[in-house]
Design a protein around this motif. Structure first.
Motif, short mmCIF file in Angstrom:
data_model
loop_
_atom_site.label_atom_id
_atom_site.label_comp_id
_atom_site.label_asym_id
_atom_site.label_seq_id
_atom_site.Cartn_x
_atom_site.Cartn_y
_atom_site.Cartn_z
N GLY A 248 0.15 -7.28 -0.29
CA GLY A 248 -0.49 -7.06 0.91
C GLY A 248 0.16 -6.20 2.09
O GLY A 248 1.53 -6.41 1.92
N LEU A 249 -0.59 -5.82 2.75
CA LEU A 249 0.30 -4.62 3.65
C LEU A 249 0.43 -5.46 4.99
O LEU A 249 0.16 -4.72 6.12
CB LEU A 249 -0.80 -3.33 3.89
CG LEU A 249 -0.88 -2.82 2.50
CD1 LEU A 249 -1.55 -1.57 2.76
CD2 LEU A 249 0.40 -2.12 1.93
N ARG B 122 4.91 -3.61 5.39
CA ARG B 122 5.03 -1.97 5.79
C ARG B 122 6.08 -1.67 6.32
O ARG B 122 6.77 -0.45 6.26
CB ARG B 122 3.88 -2.14 6.99
CG ARG B 122 2.58 -2.29 6.67
CD ARG B 122 1.56 -1.88 7.61
NE ARG B 122 1.85 -2.25 8.86
CZ ARG B 122 1.41 -3.58 9.36
NH1 ARG B 122 0.73 -4.33 8.57
NH2 ARG B 122 1.67 -4.00 10.58
N GLY B 123 7.09 -2.77 7.03
CA GLY B 123 8.35 -2.15 7.39
C GLY B 123 9.37 -1.70 6.14
O GLY B 123 10.30 -1.17 6.44
N LEU B 124 9.15 -2.18 5.11
CA LEU B 124 9.80 -1.61 3.88
C LEU B 124 9.23 -0.30 3.32
O LEU B 124 10.08 0.59 3.09
CB LEU B 124 9.69 -2.59 2.87
CG LEU B 124 10.17 -3.97 3.09
CD1 LEU B 124 10.20 -4.93 1.58
CD2 LEU B 124 11.94 -3.66 3.29
N ALA C 224 0.02 -0.73 12.08
CA ALA C 224 -0.41 -0.41 10.86
C ALA C 224 -0.46 1.19 10.66
O ALA C 224 -0.19 1.60 9.82
CB ALA C 224 -1.70 -1.24 10.26
N HIS C 225 -0.78 1.73 11.80
CA HIS C 225 -1.14 3.14 11.73
C HIS C 225 0.18 3.91 11.57
O HIS C 225 0.30 4.90 11.16
CB HIS C 225 -1.70 3.38 13.10
CG HIS C 225 -3.26 2.89 13.33
ND1 HIS C 225 -3.94 2.92 14.27
CD2 HIS C 225 -3.88 2.34 12.43
CE1 HIS C 225 -5.19 2.74 14.09
NE2 HIS C 225 -5.27 2.29 12.94
N PHE D 155 -7.13 1.60 8.56
CA PHE D 155 -6.06 2.31 7.79
C PHE D 155 -6.67 3.83 7.38
O PHE D 155 -6.36 4.23 6.44
CB PHE D 155 -5.93 1.54 6.53
CG PHE D 155 -4.49 1.73 6.19
CD1 PHE D 155 -3.11 1.64 6.93
CD2 PHE D 155 -4.07 2.00 4.70
CE1 PHE D 155 -2.21 1.73 6.57
CE2 PHE D 155 -2.87 2.14 4.42
CZ PHE D 155 -1.69 1.92 5.32
N ALA D 156 -7.56 4.58 8.29
CA ALA D 156 -8.00 5.67 8.10
C ALA D 156 -9.20 5.73 7.02
O ALA D 156 -9.46 7.00 6.70
CB ALA D 156 -6.83 6.73 8.11
#
Length: 259
Positions: free
Chosen positions: A26-27, A32-34, A85-86, A142-143
């Motif tokens: 899961g994001l 995401r920090g990784l 997240a962006h 997430f675009a």
């Protein structure tokens, strides 16, 4: 917190493997920090030519962490989450190295968005990619509204997003989401095959072509960029090697210093 593991496969091919068992890749913010520094490091690594994005789990990624989304009712908190997240999305949108997605199991929501940032998508026959946002009362994030429409066209993207569709491998191939669909146990092998093919081409060519494609909605911007990019290519060792190989009827050998 999980891990992001790096495997090197020669000729500049790097396999980036997501491994966050607890969240199903899961994001969330921690994972995401990784991912962000892992991608940034590879994008700046001159020995890396092509990236394969893969999962160590049965699923590619389950997307966002729904267990924490009930804390985002406050608009400020929701905006802060999206802005965070962006950062990953913007890093991937700016990527100049080819990325191959290796998809087994489910790629859902933001996990599907992660797949759509890749240049080549290899899926297993039993894999699925899904866009459940509407069923949750959410808009795609997430675009995805951009990347999905660019990949399959606006009309098909409307159907996928407005009707919260899920697509198995063969259907994803038929509508253009996937580029290759193979047996589930052959996905890694096929992704590596595609990465090896990409690694045979010049790194500068890939970077400039990817940058050019970001301008593809504006033909005048493409022409302006061509006027800068093509002279760089004309002046490169890669062009001299490619031209010599063409004249000598042999396979070109670009970037020979990369093993």
């Amino acid at each position: 917190m999980g891990s992001v593991d790096i495997e090197r496969h020669g000729r500049g091919i790097v396999r980036l493997v997501m491994n966050h068992h607890e969240s199903g890749n899961g994001l969330g913010e921690a994972f995401r920090g990784l991912l962000v520094p892992a991608f940034e490091e590879l994008f700046h690594d001159r020995t890396c030519r092509v990236i394969i994005l893969a999962s160590a789990l049965k699923n590619f990624s389950v997307g966002g962490d729904l267990s924490k989304m009930d804390t985002l009712a406050d608009p400020k908190a929701g905006r802060e989450r999206l802005t965070s997240a962006h950062r990953l999305a913007r890093v991937l949108l700016a990527a100049e190295k080819p990325i191959v997605a290796e998809v087994r199991g489910h790629a859902v929501g933001a996990g599907a968005g992660l797949v759509l940032f890749c240049d080549t998508i290899v899926m297993g026959e039993g894999a699925s990619i899904g866009f459940p946002f509407a069923k949750l009362g959410l808009v795609p994030d997430f675009a995805i509204a951009h990347t999905l429409a660019k990949r399959i066209g606006l009309a098909r993207a409307r159907q996928a997003l407005l009707y919260a569709r899920f697509y198995k491998g063969p259907e994803a191939l038929a509508i253009g989401i996937a580029d290759d669909v193979v047996a589930d146990d052959l996905v890694a092998e096929k992704a590596l095959e595609r990465a090896r093919e990409l690694a045979e081409f010049p790194s500068q060519t890939a970077a400039l072509t990817k940058r050019m494609l970001t301008l593809s909605d504006d033909p005048h911007a493409v022409l302006d960029f061509e006027a800068t990019a093509q002279p760089l290519c004309f002046a490169s060792d890669d062009f001299r090697e490619g031209l010599a190989a063409f004249r000598e009827k042999r396979k070109p050998r670009f970037d020979p210093d990369i093993a």
